[in-house]
Design an enzyme around this catalytic site. Structure first.
Site, PDB file in Angstrom:
ATOM      1  N   SER A  38       0.798  -0.880   0.113  1.00 59.17           N
ATOM      2  CA  SER A  38      -0.208  -0.230   0.039  1.00 59.17           C
ATOM      3  C   SER A  38       0.889   0.912   0.061  1.00 59.17           C
ATOM      4  O   SER A  38       1.309   1.636   0.467  1.00 59.17           O
ATOM      5  CB  SER A  38      -0.640   0.029   1.153  1.00 59.17           C
ATOM      6  OG  SER A  38      -1.021   1.914   1.598  1.00 59.17           O
ATOM      7  N   GLY A  39       0.558   1.935  -0.861  1.00 56.46           N
ATOM      8  CA  GLY A  39       1.348   3.032  -0.642  1.00 56.46           C
ATOM      9  C   GLY A  39       1.052   4.416   0.144  1.00 56.46           C
ATOM     10  O   GLY A  39       1.994   4.817   0.808  1.00 56.46           O
ATOM     11  N   LEU A  40      -0.356   3.785   0.685  1.00 53.63           N
ATOM     12  CA  LEU A  40      -0.445   5.272   1.395  1.00 53.63           C
ATOM     13  C   LEU A  40       0.416   4.647   3.149  1.00 53.63           C
ATOM     14  O   LEU A  40       1.107   5.403   3.952  1.00 53.63           O
ATOM     15  CB  LEU A  40      -2.345   4.592   2.410  1.00 53.63           C
ATOM     16  CG  LEU A  40      -2.569   5.131   3.854  1.00 53.63           C
ATOM     17  CD1 LEU A  40      -2.476   6.924   3.842  1.00 53.63           C
ATOM     18  CD2 LEU A  40      -4.107   5.283   3.652  1.00 53.63           C
ATOM     19  N   ASP A  50       0.804  10.567   2.631  1.00 50.03           N
ATOM     20  CA  ASP A  50       0.266   9.560   0.957  1.00 50.03           C
ATOM     21  C   ASP A  50       0.160  10.778  -0.438  1.00 50.03           C
ATOM     22  O   ASP A  50      -0.702  10.822  -1.243  1.00 50.03           O
ATOM     23  CB  ASP A  50      -0.780   8.516   0.742  1.00 50.03           C
ATOM     24  CG  ASP A  50      -1.160   8.048  -0.214  1.00 50.03           C
ATOM     25  OD1 ASP A  50      -0.214   7.850  -0.977  1.00 50.03           O
ATOM     26  OD2 ASP A  50      -2.477   6.831  -0.043  1.00 50.03           O
ATOM     27  N   ASP A  77       1.612  -0.738  -5.401  1.00 50.24           N
ATOM     28  CA  ASP A  77       0.343   0.317  -5.367  1.00 50.24           C
ATOM     29  C   ASP A  77       1.406   1.298  -6.510  1.00 50.24           C
ATOM     30  O   ASP A  77       2.270   1.549  -5.222  1.00 50.24           O
ATOM     31  CB  ASP A  77       0.144   0.921  -3.651  1.00 50.24           C
ATOM     32  CG  ASP A  77      -1.055   1.947  -4.164  1.00 50.24           C
ATOM     33  OD1 ASP A  77      -0.526   2.970  -5.482  1.00 50.24           O
ATOM     34  OD2 ASP A  77      -1.399   3.065  -3.108  1.00 50.24           O
ATOM     35  N   ASP A  79       0.743   4.234  -7.203  1.00 51.47           N
ATOM     36  CA  ASP A  79       0.118   5.722  -7.557  1.00 51.47           C
ATOM     37  C   ASP A  79       0.437   5.583  -9.316  1.00 51.47           C
ATOM     38  O   ASP A  79      -0.173   4.876  -9.470  1.00 51.47           O
ATOM     39  CB  ASP A  79       1.022   6.590  -6.670  1.00 51.47           C
ATOM     40  CG  ASP A  79       1.505   6.153  -5.205  1.00 51.47           C
ATOM     41  OD1 ASP A  79       0.535   5.603  -4.512  1.00 51.47           O
ATOM     42  OD2 ASP A  79       2.445   6.860  -5.027  1.00 51.47           O
ATOM     43  N   GLU A 106      -2.764   4.275 -10.797  1.00 49.64           N
ATOM     44  CA  GLU A 106      -3.750   4.671 -10.655  1.00 49.64           C
ATOM     45  C   GLU A 106      -4.255   5.925 -12.002  1.00 49.64           C
ATOM     46  O   GLU A 106      -3.194   7.190 -11.821  1.00 49.64           O
ATOM     47  CB  GLU A 106      -4.207   5.519  -9.356  1.00 49.64           C
ATOM     48  CG  GLU A 106      -3.117   6.711  -9.035  1.00 49.64           C
ATOM     49  CD  GLU A 106      -3.338   6.880  -7.324  1.00 49.64           C
ATOM     50  OE1 GLU A 106      -3.472   5.552  -6.366  1.00 49.64           O
ATOM     51  OE2 GLU A 106      -3.196   7.804  -7.201  1.00 49.64           O
ATOM     52  N   LYS A 112      -0.360  12.752  -5.882  1.00 48.99           N
ATOM     53  CA  LYS A 112      -1.308  12.443  -6.414  1.00 48.99           C
ATOM     54  C   LYS A 112      -1.499  12.872  -4.648  1.00 48.99           C
ATOM     55  O   LYS A 112      -0.231  13.275  -3.783  1.00 48.99           O
ATOM     56  CB  LYS A 112      -0.859  10.978  -6.532  1.00 48.99           C
ATOM     57  CG  LYS A 112      -0.310  10.351  -5.329  1.00 48.99           C
ATOM     58  CD  LYS A 112      -0.631  10.020  -4.500  1.00 48.99           C
ATOM     59  CE  LYS A 112      -2.155   9.239  -4.108  1.00 48.99           C
ATOM     60  NZ  LYS A 112      -2.174   7.755  -4.140  1.00 48.99           N
ATOM     61  N   ASN A 114      -4.002  11.034  -1.739  1.00 45.56           N
ATOM     62  CA  ASN A 114      -4.645   9.936  -1.168  1.00 45.56           C
ATOM     63  C   ASN A 114      -6.459  10.415  -1.327  1.00 45.56           C
ATOM     64  O   ASN A 114      -6.676  11.375  -1.214  1.00 45.56           O
ATOM     65  CB  ASN A 114      -4.849   9.203   0.560  1.00 45.56           C
ATOM     66  CG  ASN A 114      -5.013   8.435   0.638  1.00 45.56           C
ATOM     67  OD1 ASN A 114      -5.988   8.385   1.196  1.00 45.56           O
ATOM     68  ND2 ASN A 114      -4.666   7.296   0.409  1.00 45.56           N
ATOM     69  N   SER A 115      -6.941   9.119  -2.208  1.00 44.65           N
ATOM     70  CA  SER A 115      -7.939   9.502  -2.336  1.00 44.65           C
ATOM     71  C   SER A 115      -9.298   9.695  -1.566  1.00 44.65           C
ATOM     72  O   SER A 115     -10.689  10.298  -2.054  1.00 44.65           O
ATOM     73  CB  SER A 115      -8.864   8.507  -3.444  1.00 44.65           C
ATOM     74  OG  SER A 115      -7.821   7.401  -3.839  1.00 44.65           O
ATOM     75  N   ARG A 149      -5.979   1.125 -12.537  1.00 46.54           N
ATOM     76  CA  ARG A 149      -7.423   1.828 -11.150  1.00 46.54           C
ATOM     77  C   ARG A 149      -7.883   3.427 -11.876  1.00 46.54           C
ATOM     78  O   ARG A 149      -7.064   4.239 -12.230  1.00 46.54           O
ATOM     79  CB  ARG A 149      -6.243   2.256 -10.079  1.00 46.54           C
ATOM     80  CG  ARG A 149      -6.463   2.917  -8.795  1.00 46.54           C
ATOM     81  CD  ARG A 149      -6.396   2.594  -7.454  1.00 46.54           C
ATOM     82  NE  ARG A 149      -5.983   3.479  -6.770  1.00 46.54           N
ATOM     83  CZ  ARG A 149      -5.818   4.358  -5.180  1.00 46.54           C
ATOM     84  NH1 ARG A 149      -5.136   3.220  -5.021  1.00 46.54           N
ATOM     85  NH2 ARG A 149      -6.401   5.056  -4.388  1.00 46.54           N
ATOM     86  N   HIS A 180     -12.722   2.728  -8.150  1.00 46.38           N
ATOM     87  CA  HIS A 180     -12.210   2.647  -6.145  1.00 46.38           C
ATOM     88  C   HIS A 180     -13.766   3.454  -6.047  1.00 46.38           C
ATOM     89  O   HIS A 180     -13.815   4.667  -6.493  1.00 46.38           O
ATOM     90  CB  HIS A 180     -10.833   3.537  -5.791  1.00 46.38           C
ATOM     91  CG  HIS A 180     -10.496   3.709  -3.931  1.00 46.38           C
ATOM     92  ND1 HIS A 180     -11.044   2.680  -3.547  1.00 46.38           N
ATOM     93  CD2 HIS A 180     -10.129   4.399  -4.036  1.00 46.38           C
ATOM     94  CE1 HIS A 180      -9.920   3.122  -2.031  1.00 46.38           C
ATOM     95  NE2 HIS A 180      -9.700   4.036  -2.850  1.00 46.38           N
TER      96      HIS A 180
END
Ligand code: SPV
Ligand code: MG
Length: 290
Positions: A38-40, A50, A77, A79, A106, A112, A114-115, A149, A180
């Site tokens: 996970s990137g986060l 992130d 991930d 990104d 993504e 980026k 975080n979503s 993504r 997502h």
């Protein structure tokens, strides 16, 4: 092996988050057959946000530790690929060298965010992002699974945009689509799946719609569920608890039963193998008393 997990509509697979060699080893012991780097969580464990604050080389170094300590297939991930098509294909090449099994890219813009932070994330241009995917596919071919993504629902751009992008990314060579959502129910995800009709397998990240039972995903013939950040969040809660207790009590006597034993630590990282190897490869100890 990751291909069988991520690219199958027939059986639902689960990828567990890992952010270092230890969290990977713990997930493996629990029985997970594949991991999500996970990137986060990797950023968080390094003390970064992130937001592409951790560099691609930070990420590939951590991925190497996860791969080495687990020998499990790892979907990374990636990104947005840390830039344009050239950065994305460099990242993919490096991940292949370090033993990753797949990369998820993504359609966000660099840097980026975080979503789940903020409301309206800008999306990458659809043609430009398709070029990023094609560049990765041309570089690593089938050596890495390529998951595209889509952030259209996260960014509030609607279902039509999400479906349009999914088709473009399939045309560009993606092996699977990660859709997502930030909603607390899975309705939006399930609508996507029914409109998409499984042209490619679908991967989901139910961090926000965590109450939905996985049977709903099996029924929808979703391919893979990613539990994206739960070891990292569990570690935060546990570390905060233990630090608070130790500072308040000025001692460690009462927390001993609630932390892992040292034997547990040695067992997780295979110290017994090292002892066996020493017996085999080191010369016998010389008795200096004689
Ligand atoms: C991650 O684990 O870094 C992800 C999932 O990309 S999310 O944080 O939900 O964007
Ligand atoms: Mg991420």
């Amino acid at each position: 092996m990751l291909r069988a997990q991520v690219c199958s509509n027939n059986e639902l697979s689960f990828l567990m988050e890992a952010h270092d060699g230890l969290s990977g080893a713990i997930a493996k012991r629990a029985g997970f057959k594949g991991l999500w780097a996970s990137g986060l969580s990797i950023a968080c464990s390094l003390g970064y946000r992130d937001a592409n604050e951790a560099s691609w080389s930070h990420v590939v170094d951590v991925v190497e530790r996860i791969v080495d300590s687990t020998a499990l297939p790892v979907l990374v991930d990636g990104d947005g690929g840390f830039g344009n098509f050239n950065n994305a294909r460099l990242l993919a090449r490096k991940l292949r060298q370090r033993g990753a099994a797949g990369v998820a890219l993504e359609d966000s813009c660099f840097p980026k965010m975080n979503s789940f932070v903020g409301e309206r994330h800008p999306l990458a241009d659809i043609t430009e992002f398709s070029g990023r995917l094609r560049a990765v596919k041309d570089t690593v071919a089938d050596d890495l699974i390529l998951v595209a993504r889509i952030e259209a629902l996260i960014g509030g751009h609607g279902m039509d945009e999400a479906i349009l992008r999914a088709h473009a990314y399939a045309d560009a060579g993606a092996d699977a689509i990660l859709i997502h959502s930030r909603k607390s129910s899975a309705d939006e995800i399930l609508s996507f799946v029914s409109a998409w009709q499984n042209r490619l397998p679908v991967v989901i990240v139910p961090t926000k719609y965590y109450r939905t039972p996985v049977s709903a995903y099996r029924d929808a013939r979703i391919s893979t569920v990613i539990w994206a950040n739960h070891s990292m969040r569990a570690a935060i809660a546990a570390m905060r608890h233990v630090c608070g207790r130790i500072i308040a009590e000025e001692g460690i006597a009462t927390i001993e039963p609630s932390v892992a034993t040292l034997e547990d630590v040695f067992d997780l990282l295979g110290y017994d193998e090292l002892a066996r190897a020493e017996a085999r490869y080191l010369p016998p100890a010389v008795d200096l008393q004689r």
